[in-house]
Design a protein around this motif. Sequence first.
Motif, PDB file in Angstrom:
ATOM      1  N   GLN A  75      39.632  44.683  59.103  1.00 31.40           N
ATOM      2  CA  GLN A  75      38.303  44.707  59.183  1.00 31.40           C
ATOM      3  C   GLN A  75      38.003  44.607  57.430  1.00 31.40           C
ATOM      4  OE1 GLN A  75      36.274  47.227  61.770  1.00 31.40           O
ATOM      5  NE2 GLN A  75      34.669  46.461  60.612  1.00 31.40           N
ATOM      6  N   ILE A  76      37.746  45.740  56.726  1.00 33.72           N
ATOM      7  CA  ILE A  76      38.001  45.960  55.545  1.00 33.72           C
ATOM      8  C   ILE A  76      37.998  44.947  54.510  1.00 33.72           C
ATOM      9  CG2 ILE A  76      38.706  47.345  53.049  1.00 33.72           C
ATOM     10  CD1 ILE A  76      39.118  49.912  55.936  1.00 33.72           C
ATOM     11  N   GLY A  77      40.037  44.496  55.120  1.00 33.17           N
ATOM     12  CA  GLY A  77      39.871  43.482  54.089  1.00 33.17           C
ATOM     13  C   GLY A  77      41.545  44.275  53.157  1.00 33.17           C
ATOM     14  N   MET A  78      42.270  43.628  53.286  1.00 36.88           N
ATOM     15  CA  MET A  78      43.487  44.033  52.540  1.00 36.88           C
ATOM     16  C   MET A  78      43.661  43.838  51.234  1.00 36.88           C
ATOM     17  SD  MET A  78      45.836  46.462  53.329  1.00 36.88           S
ATOM     18  CE  MET A  78      46.511  45.945  52.212  1.00 36.88           C
ATOM     19  N   ASP A  79      42.759  42.694  50.828  1.00 37.47           N
ATOM     20  CA  ASP A  79      42.892  42.438  49.416  1.00 37.47           C
ATOM     21  C   ASP A  79      41.993  43.586  48.511  1.00 37.47           C
ATOM     22  OD1 ASP A  79      40.732  42.229  51.542  1.00 37.47           O
ATOM     23  OD2 ASP A  79      40.055  40.034  50.043  1.00 37.47           O
ATOM     24  N   ARG A  80      40.967  43.847  49.254  1.00 33.94           N
ATOM     25  CA  ARG A  80      39.639  45.099  49.066  1.00 33.94           C
ATOM     26  C   ARG A  80      40.713  46.611  48.509  1.00 33.94           C
ATOM     27  NH1 ARG A  80      33.988  44.082  51.917  1.00 33.94           N
ATOM     28  NH2 ARG A  80      32.965  42.231  50.623  1.00 33.94           N
ATOM     29  N   ILE A  81      41.712  46.615  49.568  1.00 34.51           N
ATOM     30  CA  ILE A  81      42.555  48.230  49.699  1.00 34.51           C
ATOM     31  C   ILE A  81      43.424  47.828  48.882  1.00 34.51           C
ATOM     32  CG2 ILE A  81      43.848  49.473  50.670  1.00 34.51           C
ATOM     33  CD1 ILE A  81      42.682  48.746  53.786  1.00 34.51           C
ATOM     34  N   GLU A  82      43.956  46.786  48.588  1.00 29.62           N
ATOM     35  CA  GLU A  82      45.145  46.742  47.568  1.00 29.62           C
ATOM     36  C   GLU A  82      44.391  46.807  46.058  1.00 29.62           C
ATOM     37  OE1 GLU A  82      48.910  44.307  45.728  1.00 29.62           O
ATOM     38  OE2 GLU A  82      47.696  43.774  47.747  1.00 29.62           O
ATOM     39  N   LYS A  83      42.947  46.142  45.900  1.00 28.24           N
ATOM     40  CA  LYS A  83      42.361  46.032  44.938  1.00 28.24           C
ATOM     41  C   LYS A  83      42.122  47.918  44.612  1.00 28.24           C
ATOM     42  CE  LYS A  83      38.230  44.499  42.073  1.00 28.24           C
ATOM     43  NZ  LYS A  83      37.055  42.895  42.029  1.00 28.24           N
ATOM     44  N   ARG A  84      41.094  48.483  45.258  1.00 24.59           N
ATOM     45  CA  ARG A  84      40.802  49.963  45.108  1.00 24.59           C
ATOM     46  C   ARG A  84      42.309  51.021  44.711  1.00 24.59           C
ATOM     47  NH1 ARG A  84      36.099  52.468  44.115  1.00 24.59           N
ATOM     48  NH2 ARG A  84      36.865  54.671  45.399  1.00 24.59           N
ATOM     49  N   HIS A  85      43.088  50.572  45.843  1.00 27.39           N
ATOM     50  CA  HIS A  85      44.712  51.810  45.564  1.00 27.39           C
ATOM     51  C   HIS A  85      44.969  51.329  44.211  1.00 27.39           C
ATOM     52  CE1 HIS A  85      45.781  51.694  50.262  1.00 27.39           C
ATOM     53  NE2 HIS A  85      45.522  52.609  49.405  1.00 27.39           N
ATOM     54  N   ARG A  86      44.557  50.018  43.148  1.00 29.06           N
ATOM     55  CA  ARG A  86      45.214  49.902  41.848  1.00 29.06           C
ATOM     56  C   ARG A  86      44.436  50.690  40.430  1.00 29.06           C
ATOM     57  NH1 ARG A  86      49.471  46.703  41.430  1.00 29.06           N
ATOM     58  NH2 ARG A  86      50.471  45.565  43.136  1.00 29.06           N
ATOM     59  N   MET A  87      42.952  50.528  41.134  1.00 33.20           N
ATOM     60  CA  MET A  87      41.671  50.103  39.960  1.00 33.20           C
ATOM     61  C   MET A  87      42.215  52.032  39.802  1.00 33.20           C
ATOM     62  SD  MET A  87      37.765  49.785  40.774  1.00 33.20           S
ATOM     63  CE  MET A  87      37.403  50.353  41.855  1.00 33.20           C
ATOM     64  N   MET A  88      42.288  52.631  41.114  1.00 35.57           N
ATOM     65  CA  MET A  88      42.123  54.508  41.468  1.00 35.57           C
ATOM     66  C   MET A  88      43.359  54.551  40.612  1.00 35.57           C
ATOM     67  SD  MET A  88      39.295  55.086  42.696  1.00 35.57           S
ATOM     68  CE  MET A  88      39.034  56.398  42.532  1.00 35.57           C
ATOM     69  N   ALA A  89      44.095  54.115  40.715  1.00 31.61           N
ATOM     70  CA  ALA A  89      45.263  54.856  39.885  1.00 31.61           C
ATOM     71  C   ALA A  89      45.600  54.096  38.401  1.00 31.61           C
ATOM     72  CB  ALA A  89      46.747  53.471  40.540  1.00 31.61           C
ATOM     73  N   ASP A  90      45.245  53.314  38.100  1.00 35.38           N
ATOM     74  CA  ASP A  90      45.125  53.233  36.904  1.00 35.38           C
ATOM     75  C   ASP A  90      44.395  54.243  36.336  1.00 35.38           C
ATOM     76  OD1 ASP A  90      46.792  50.787  37.017  1.00 35.38           O
ATOM     77  OD2 ASP A  90      44.233  49.272  36.983  1.00 35.38           O
ATOM     78  N   TYR A  91      43.660  54.587  36.782  1.00 30.99           N
ATOM     79  CA  TYR A  91      41.911  55.232  36.053  1.00 30.99           C
ATOM     80  C   TYR A  91      42.622  56.464  36.009  1.00 30.99           C
ATOM     81  CZ  TYR A  91      38.056  58.858  35.412  1.00 30.99           C
ATOM     82  OH  TYR A  91      37.162  59.126  35.112  1.00 30.99           O
ATOM     83  N   MET A  92      43.402  56.992  37.606  1.00 32.75           N
ATOM     84  CA  MET A  92      43.848  58.443  37.051  1.00 32.75           C
ATOM     85  C   MET A  92      45.496  58.482  36.064  1.00 32.75           C
ATOM     86  SD  MET A  92      44.923  61.257  38.548  1.00 32.75           S
ATOM     87  CE  MET A  92      44.522  61.699  40.214  1.00 32.75           C
TER      88      MET A  92
END
Length: 430
Positions: free
Chosen positions: A329-346
């Motif tokens: 329902q959320i969408g794995m494309d959105r989830i993976e993009k969020r994961h990568r963005m937050m990890a890159d920032y960290m």
Amino acid sequence: MIDRRGFLSSFAGAAAVSGTQGFGLGWRDLFLRAPTQLPDHDLYAPDQEKYWAELRKQFLIPADEVYLNNGTVGSSPAPVLRAVFDGYNDTEKMAQNDPEDYPIWGYGPWNEFRDPLAAFVGCSRDEIALVRNATEANSYIANGIDLKSGDEVLITDQEHPGGEHPWDLRAKRYGIAVKKVVLPKPVARPSEVLNRFNDAISPRTRIIFFSHITTVTGVVLPARELCALARSKGILSAVDGAHVPGMMTLNIRELGCDMYSASPHKWLQAPKGSGFLYVREDVMDRLWNTIATEGWDDPKLKAERLQRIGSSNVPALCGLRAAIAMANQIGMDRIEKRHRMMADYMLKEMMKRGAESWTSPDAALRCAIVTVNVPPIVRMDLENWMWTTRKIRIRGGEPSKLRLSTPYYLLRSDVDRFLVAFDEYKRAHV
């Protein structure tokens, strides 16, 4: 479908008793406050941070806590917990229509759970066995493959104990050889991994076993290329995918592996004790059962025979199905993009602070785990201080490694809160 508020209120008496014994009622209050619907899908485009902040409300982790250890275990959100509670409410009535059907029966195909899982990970249901976690699945692999004394398995030096020790047991008991491929920290490019595996393969090698995402550094290994290498040498490939489902889009068939294990209780936020084992249909007859009961030697059952273990936790499977539905329902494309963005920032912020990165500089070889080395800080001292004084939960390794997970419900403000706390600790203790 039951009235969930009524169902939860049925625990009130027990909860009141537990309160007198020093246990809080916060879990129930948090659960009842969780929104009954996920945020509007259209909220994402105009304000992504608001969208993820609304999703954060589905988790029982208190708002004043920051959770950076999803790499060990995830937090099941409200839709998953509701499915589990509904499952118990249904099964424990012992009111199944068929008098031979029991809610703990361990001899069913469970296609209602395998079908959505197979679609989610890209295979057929006949290739999936529902087990408790990746450790159990890895033990099935290590115990089930025919190997003779002197036969060799290649693994990496970054395997989880639940991936490495099943092979160690086989070596100690039956004399197989376990050879480790040492991975760089960090892995800068896929060729570094492929060349080391290729050089380590010998005429005695029968199987290569590696983590799709390693527990030590969080590097995303080139799984498809490694499986193709194994196939070109006529040897089997088995992949420990404990971290992958729910973190990244996964298509097991496209990987070309022979076996794949996973723990959806991590990044998919499924209930604890819900895992799976994939066995490619072409090699199904090469994997012996580890646990034997009715149907263990029936080839028509295919992977189902591997999930027949006797009495089982069916409500956990209800939660697994709900976790898959929520991710879809959320969408794995959105989830993976969020994961990568937050990890890159960290990662960027920690490197600004002088941390040594064990996370790959290649964006394709990292996703939602940031691993850094921060000497002379003592990891365990920092971990205890973070939790006891700032309600921030982290994990790492001795002496100075930090492994920081960035699940999709982690907010930018949560990362900033950790960074401020890290700076404060470093000023006071280094």
